[in-house]
Scaffold this motif. Structure first.
Motif, PDB file in Angstrom:
ATOM      1  N   GLY A  35       0.922  -1.177  -0.288  1.00  0.00           N
ATOM      2  CA  GLY A  35       0.086   0.254   0.079  1.00  0.00           C
ATOM      3  C   GLY A  35       1.087   1.531   0.407  1.00  0.00           C
ATOM      4  N   SER A  36       2.098   1.186  -1.153  1.00  0.00           N
ATOM      5  CA  SER A  36       2.995   2.577  -0.143  1.00  0.00           C
ATOM      6  C   SER A  36       3.605   3.284  -1.513  1.00  0.00           C
ATOM      7  CB  SER A  36       4.331   1.957   0.564  1.00  0.00           C
ATOM      8  OG  SER A  36       5.045   1.111  -0.260  1.00  0.00           O
ATOM      9  N   PHE A  37       3.447   4.495  -2.007  1.00  0.00           N
ATOM     10  CA  PHE A  37       3.442   4.937  -3.527  1.00  0.00           C
ATOM     11  C   PHE A  37       4.173   6.441  -2.901  1.00  0.00           C
ATOM     12  CE2 PHE A  37      -0.341   5.890  -1.369  1.00  0.00           C
ATOM     13  CZ  PHE A  37      -0.621   7.220  -1.989  1.00  0.00           C
ATOM     14  N   ARG A  38       5.014   6.197  -3.881  1.00  0.00           N
ATOM     15  CA  ARG A  38       5.761   7.987  -3.972  1.00  0.00           C
ATOM     16  C   ARG A  38       5.106   8.812  -3.902  1.00  0.00           C
ATOM     17  NH1 ARG A  38      11.185   7.816  -5.298  1.00  0.00           N
ATOM     18  NH2 ARG A  38      11.824   5.455  -4.487  1.00  0.00           N
ATOM     19  N   CYS A  39       4.903   9.716  -3.253  1.00  0.00           N
ATOM     20  CA  CYS A  39       3.849  11.215  -3.166  1.00  0.00           C
ATOM     21  C   CYS A  39       4.893  11.800  -2.407  1.00  0.00           C
ATOM     22  CB  CYS A  39       2.714  10.497  -2.375  1.00  0.00           C
ATOM     23  SG  CYS A  39       1.169  11.763  -1.918  1.00  0.00           S
ATOM     24  N   ASP A  40       4.577  13.432  -3.218  1.00  0.00           N
ATOM     25  CA  ASP A  40       4.879  14.241  -2.859  1.00  0.00           C
ATOM     26  C   ASP A  40       3.701  15.615  -2.037  1.00  0.00           C
ATOM     27  OD1 ASP A  40       7.794  13.367  -4.115  1.00  0.00           O
ATOM     28  OD2 ASP A  40       7.300  14.766  -5.438  1.00  0.00           O
ATOM     29  N   LEU A  41       4.398  16.309  -0.674  1.00  0.00           N
ATOM     30  CA  LEU A  41       3.395  17.413  -0.126  1.00  0.00           C
ATOM     31  C   LEU A  41       3.785  18.380  -0.187  1.00  0.00           C
ATOM     32  CD1 LEU A  41       1.596  17.037   1.785  1.00  0.00           C
ATOM     33  CD2 LEU A  41       3.235  17.266   4.145  1.00  0.00           C
ATOM     34  N   GLY A  42       3.176  19.112  -0.867  1.00  0.00           N
ATOM     35  CA  GLY A  42       3.152  20.115  -1.487  1.00  0.00           C
ATOM     36  C   GLY A  42       3.092  21.611   0.004  1.00  0.00           C
ATOM     37  N   GLN A  53       1.616   5.776   2.500  1.00  0.00           N
ATOM     38  CA  GLN A  53       0.939   3.626   2.642  1.00  0.00           C
ATOM     39  C   GLN A  53      -0.086   4.389   3.096  1.00  0.00           C
ATOM     40  OE1 GLN A  53       2.424   2.519   6.026  1.00  0.00           O
ATOM     41  NE2 GLN A  53       2.057   0.763   4.935  1.00  0.00           N
ATOM     42  N   TYR A  54      -1.212   3.898   2.933  1.00  0.00           N
ATOM     43  CA  TYR A  54      -2.646   2.983   3.040  1.00  0.00           C
ATOM     44  C   TYR A  54      -2.218   2.448   3.805  1.00  0.00           C
ATOM     45  CZ  TYR A  54      -3.505   4.684  -2.149  1.00  0.00           C
ATOM     46  OH  TYR A  54      -3.062   5.072  -3.408  1.00  0.00           O
ATOM     47  N   GLY A  55      -3.099   2.942   5.193  1.00  0.00           N
ATOM     48  CA  GLY A  55      -3.956   2.256   6.214  1.00  0.00           C
ATOM     49  C   GLY A  55      -4.884   2.049   6.395  1.00  0.00           C
ATOM     50  N   ALA A  56      -5.382   0.603   7.406  1.00  0.00           N
ATOM     51  CA  ALA A  56      -7.086   0.642   7.782  1.00  0.00           C
ATOM     52  C   ALA A  56      -7.739   2.029   8.271  1.00  0.00           C
ATOM     53  CB  ALA A  56      -6.685  -0.052   8.528  1.00  0.00           C
ATOM     54  N   ALA A  57      -6.704   2.736   8.659  1.00  0.00           N
ATOM     55  CA  ALA A  57      -7.473   3.998   9.332  1.00  0.00           C
ATOM     56  C   ALA A  57      -7.206   4.668   9.089  1.00  0.00           C
ATOM     57  CB  ALA A  57      -7.980   4.000  11.258  1.00  0.00           C
ATOM     58  N   HIS A  58      -6.131   5.474   8.198  1.00  0.00           N
ATOM     59  CA  HIS A  58      -5.304   6.788   8.101  1.00  0.00           C
ATOM     60  C   HIS A  58      -4.833   6.467   6.569  1.00  0.00           C
ATOM     61  CE1 HIS A  58      -6.529   7.948  12.385  1.00  0.00           C
ATOM     62  NE2 HIS A  58      -5.304   6.662  12.640  1.00  0.00           N
ATOM     63  N   LEU A  59      -3.936   7.518   6.116  1.00  0.00           N
ATOM     64  CA  LEU A  59      -2.991   7.755   5.438  1.00  0.00           C
ATOM     65  C   LEU A  59      -1.842   8.223   5.914  1.00  0.00           C
ATOM     66  CD1 LEU A  59      -2.532   7.216   2.016  1.00  0.00           C
ATOM     67  CD2 LEU A  59      -3.670   9.794   1.382  1.00  0.00           C
ATOM     68  N   TYR A  60      -0.749   7.618   5.573  1.00  0.00           N
ATOM     69  CA  TYR A  60       0.598   8.322   6.396  1.00  0.00           C
ATOM     70  C   TYR A  60       1.132   8.420   5.742  1.00  0.00           C
ATOM     71  CZ  TYR A  60      -1.086   4.429  10.055  1.00  0.00           C
ATOM     72  OH  TYR A  60      -2.044   4.439  10.809  1.00  0.00           O
ATOM     73  N   GLU A 120      -1.180   6.530 -11.256  1.00  0.00           N
ATOM     74  CA  GLU A 120      -1.680   4.951 -10.787  1.00  0.00           C
ATOM     75  C   GLU A 120      -1.700   5.371  -9.607  1.00  0.00           C
ATOM     76  OE1 GLU A 120       1.027   5.273 -12.613  1.00  0.00           O
ATOM     77  OE2 GLU A 120       0.186   4.295 -14.306  1.00  0.00           O
ATOM     78  N   ALA A 121      -1.105   5.688  -8.709  1.00  0.00           N
ATOM     79  CA  ALA A 121      -1.506   5.982  -6.869  1.00  0.00           C
ATOM     80  C   ALA A 121      -2.753   6.907  -6.702  1.00  0.00           C
ATOM     81  CB  ALA A 121      -0.162   6.695  -6.685  1.00  0.00           C
ATOM     82  N   TYR A 122      -3.272   7.746  -8.109  1.00  0.00           N
ATOM     83  CA  TYR A 122      -4.419   8.617  -8.192  1.00  0.00           C
ATOM     84  C   TYR A 122      -5.601   7.630  -7.861  1.00  0.00           C
ATOM     85  CZ  TYR A 122      -8.163  11.671  -8.749  1.00  0.00           C
ATOM     86  OH  TYR A 122      -9.232  11.802  -8.371  1.00  0.00           O
ATOM     87  N   ALA A 123      -5.413   6.471  -9.040  1.00  0.00           N
ATOM     88  CA  ALA A 123      -6.510   5.794  -9.082  1.00  0.00           C
ATOM     89  C   ALA A 123      -6.631   5.126  -7.516  1.00  0.00           C
ATOM     90  CB  ALA A 123      -6.553   4.751 -10.258  1.00  0.00           C
ATOM     91  N   GLY A 124      -6.072   4.426  -6.804  1.00  0.00           N
ATOM     92  CA  GLY A 124      -5.424   4.001  -5.781  1.00  0.00           C
ATOM     93  C   GLY A 124      -6.178   4.937  -4.437  1.00  0.00           C
ATOM     94  N   LEU A 125      -5.564   6.104  -4.699  1.00  0.00           N
ATOM     95  CA  LEU A 125      -6.042   6.736  -3.489  1.00  0.00           C
ATOM     96  C   LEU A 125      -7.697   7.194  -3.553  1.00  0.00           C
ATOM     97  CD1 LEU A 125      -5.550   9.062  -0.990  1.00  0.00           C
ATOM     98  CD2 LEU A 125      -5.816  10.372  -3.231  1.00  0.00           C
TER      99      LEU A 125
END
Length: 140
Positions: A35-42, A53-60, A120-125
């Motif tokens: 459930g992990s993917f490259r993701c930049d924070l603006g 990374q997708y978690g059960a209750a959170h996005l980390y 691809e990560a957007y589709a997963g999100l």
């Protein structure tokens, strides 16, 4: 007997090698998690590289250039809503992908966050958000 300069230099080299090895190990571990993917924070006009990374209750989200064992950011899954998605522009300083603006809840407080990710990560999100039990609110 070696001089103090040589000892200091050897110590510095050992510290750099150990820190570099720890960073490389952390990076490999984060990249290989389910459930992990490259993701930049603006942050305004600046972007911080990272891994989400997708978690059960959170996005980390972990910073790419860090040794921290815990995520730098955490957003509640049930409070995460995609508000806007646009194709990344060259001035965003990134390659092909989307800049996604989300309304989120972190530690019970509402916030807005901009993320850069691959298509691809957007589709997963969006799939992960839509699969939330008792989902209320739109996903764009």
């Amino acid at each position: 007997m070696p001089g103090p300069v040589v000892v200091a230099l050897v110590t510095l080299v050992v510290v750099v090698l150990v820190a570099g090895g720890a960073w490389w190990s952390r990076r490999q571990t984060l990249d290989r998690r389910v459930g992990s993917f490259r993701c930049d924070l603006g942050r305004g006009r600046r972007w911080s590289s990272g891994v989400a990374q997708y978690g059960a209750a959170h996005l980390y989200w972990w910073r790419f250039w860090s040794l921290a064992p815990r995520p730098a950011r955490r957003w509640d899954r049930d409070g995460l809503t995609v508000v806007e998605r646009r194709a990344a522009e060259p001035r965003d300083g990134a390659g092909e992908g989307y800049v996604v603006r989300c309304r989120a809840r972190a530690d019970g407080r509402p916030t807005e966050v901009e993320l850069f990710m691959s298509p691809e990560a957007y589709a997963g999100l969006t799939s992960w958000i839509e699969a939330t039990p008792l989902r209320v609110g739109p996903v764009i």
